[in-house]
Design a protein around this motif. Structure first.
Motif, mmCIF file in Angstrom:
data_model
loop_
_atom_site.group_PDB
_atom_site.id
_atom_site.type_symbol
_atom_site.label_atom_id
_atom_site.label_comp_id
_atom_site.label_asym_id
_atom_site.label_seq_id
_atom_site.Cartn_x
_atom_site.Cartn_y
_atom_site.Cartn_z
ATOM 1 N N UNK A 7 -53.677 34.427 1.939
ATOM 2 C CA UNK A 7 -53.570 35.022 0.606
ATOM 3 C C UNK A 7 -52.877 34.043 -0.352
ATOM 4 N N UNK A 8 -53.407 33.871 -1.575
ATOM 5 C CA UNK A 8 -52.779 32.965 -2.546
ATOM 6 C C UNK A 8 -51.696 33.636 -3.382
ATOM 7 N N UNK A 9 -51.523 34.963 -3.245
ATOM 8 C CA UNK A 9 -50.518 35.674 -4.024
ATOM 9 C C UNK A 9 -50.796 37.162 -4.022
ATOM 10 N N UNK A 43 -47.517 21.369 2.904
ATOM 11 C CA UNK A 43 -46.447 22.218 2.369
ATOM 12 C C UNK A 43 -46.989 23.131 1.266
ATOM 13 N N UNK A 44 -46.434 24.344 1.198
ATOM 14 C CA UNK A 44 -46.743 25.271 0.112
ATOM 15 C C UNK A 44 -45.430 25.796 -0.458
ATOM 16 N N UNK A 45 -45.478 26.264 -1.696
ATOM 17 C CA UNK A 45 -44.291 26.848 -2.333
ATOM 18 C C UNK A 45 -44.611 28.264 -2.791
ATOM 19 N N UNK A 46 -43.835 29.219 -2.294
ATOM 20 C CA UNK A 46 -43.987 30.621 -2.670
ATOM 21 C C UNK A 46 -42.961 30.941 -3.755
ATOM 22 N N UNK A 47 -43.429 31.436 -4.902
ATOM 23 C CA UNK A 47 -42.542 31.840 -5.997
ATOM 24 C C UNK A 47 -42.608 33.356 -6.139
ATOM 25 N N UNK A 48 -41.461 34.010 -5.969
ATOM 26 C CA UNK A 48 -41.368 35.470 -5.997
ATOM 27 C C UNK A 48 -40.618 35.925 -7.234
ATOM 28 N N UNK A 49 -41.167 36.918 -7.935
ATOM 29 C CA UNK A 49 -40.505 37.533 -9.087
ATOM 30 C C UNK A 49 -40.390 39.034 -8.838
ATOM 31 N N UNK A 102 -46.703 34.142 -5.991
ATOM 32 C CA UNK A 102 -47.821 33.211 -6.001
ATOM 33 C C UNK A 102 -47.529 32.058 -5.051
ATOM 34 N N UNK A 103 -48.581 31.439 -4.586
ATOM 35 C CA UNK A 103 -48.460 30.312 -3.654
ATOM 36 C C UNK A 103 -49.028 29.063 -4.316
ATOM 37 N N UNK A 104 -48.232 28.031 -4.401
ATOM 38 C CA UNK A 104 -48.684 26.751 -4.928
ATOM 39 C C UNK A 104 -48.950 25.800 -3.765
ATOM 40 N N UNK A 105 -50.151 25.246 -3.731
ATOM 41 C CA UNK A 105 -50.476 24.266 -2.699
ATOM 42 C C UNK A 105 -51.248 24.811 -1.517
ATOM 43 N N UNK A 106 -51.596 26.098 -1.543
ATOM 44 C CA UNK A 106 -52.340 26.645 -0.414
ATOM 45 C C UNK A 106 -52.286 28.157 -0.376
ATOM 46 N N UNK A 107 -52.353 28.718 0.833
ATOM 47 C CA UNK A 107 -52.307 30.164 1.037
ATOM 48 C C UNK A 107 -51.342 30.454 2.184
#
Length: 218
Positions: free
Chosen positions: A174-176, A200-206, A147-152
């Motif tokens: 893409x937002x996620x 800035x955006x933050x990508x969180x990967x699981x 998922x992307x926090x703060x944008x795409x």
């Protein structure tokens, strides 16, 4: 009673035939290295084929990002301004990576790894890109979501190893995404993201599945 025919000595390959097959395999590997691996990974394109196939551009992006990351690390360690150019050791490191990709990597990836789960977050500034890769064997499967926090972001889910490359998915703005990744061959498989926004955006990967290693490549 067995119907299987046992080959005679005359039917077995000779030393000359084995040597010829070995030479052909080495030449084929060298051709793949020069025309595909070097342009795509290091922006080195002596034949011009990588440029025609669009691989050289991808290699230039990776090389630029790698140099920028090296400058940032050097600046953080020294507490000074980023260095102007990469160190001469980059060439030897490049050769080490090529050797590992073509020879060591495929041989070490034959044992099926135990299942594992990981989570990581990466913050990207405007225009910045990052790549995360997992080491997987052919047929291994990984469930993922990011998922992307703060944008795409723009992204490319791809794999490479042993002179092979493939792209599983691509997207822009893409937002996620989530799904199941099945490795098409032994090698490194994962994501490249780039932030084309203005903040800035933050990508969180699981990830959860069969892989031996996961780390940020760029």
């Amino acid at each position: 009673m067995y119907n299987t025919d046992i080959p005679t000595r005359a039917e077995l390959p000779t030393s000359a035939q084995l040597l010829r097959s070995t030479v052909i395999a080495i030449l084929a590997a060298a051709a793949i290295l020069v025309t595909i691996v070097l342009p795509a990974e290091y922006a080195i394109d002596p034949t011009g084929i990588g440029r025609m196939m669009g691989l050289a551009e991808m290699g230039q992006i990776k090389a630029q990002l790698a140099e920028e990351a090296e400058k940032d690390r050097a600046a953080g360690q020294q507490g000074a301004a980023p260095v102007a150019a990469p160190t001469p050791g980059r060439r030897s490191g490049l050769l080490d990576r090529i050797f590992a990709e073509l020879l060591i990597g495929p041989a070490a990836a034959q044992t099926a790894p135990a299942r594992r789960s990981d989570e990581m977050s990466i913050t990207l500034k405007p225009g910045e890109g990052a790549e995360v890769k997992m080491v997987m064997i052919q047929g291994a499967k990984v469930n993922f979501s990011w998922t992307v926090a703060g944008g795409v972001v723009n992204y490319d889910l791809h794999g490479d190893g042993g002179g092979q490359e493939t792209s599983y998915q691509k997207g822009r703005g893409v937002p996620g995404a989530d799904g199941l990744l099945e490795a098409s061959f032994d090698g490194k498989h994962g994501w490249f993201w780039r932030n084309r926004g203005t903040s800035d955006v933050t990508v969180t990967l699981r990830t959860s599945g069969s892989y031996t290693e996961i780390k940020r490549a760029l």
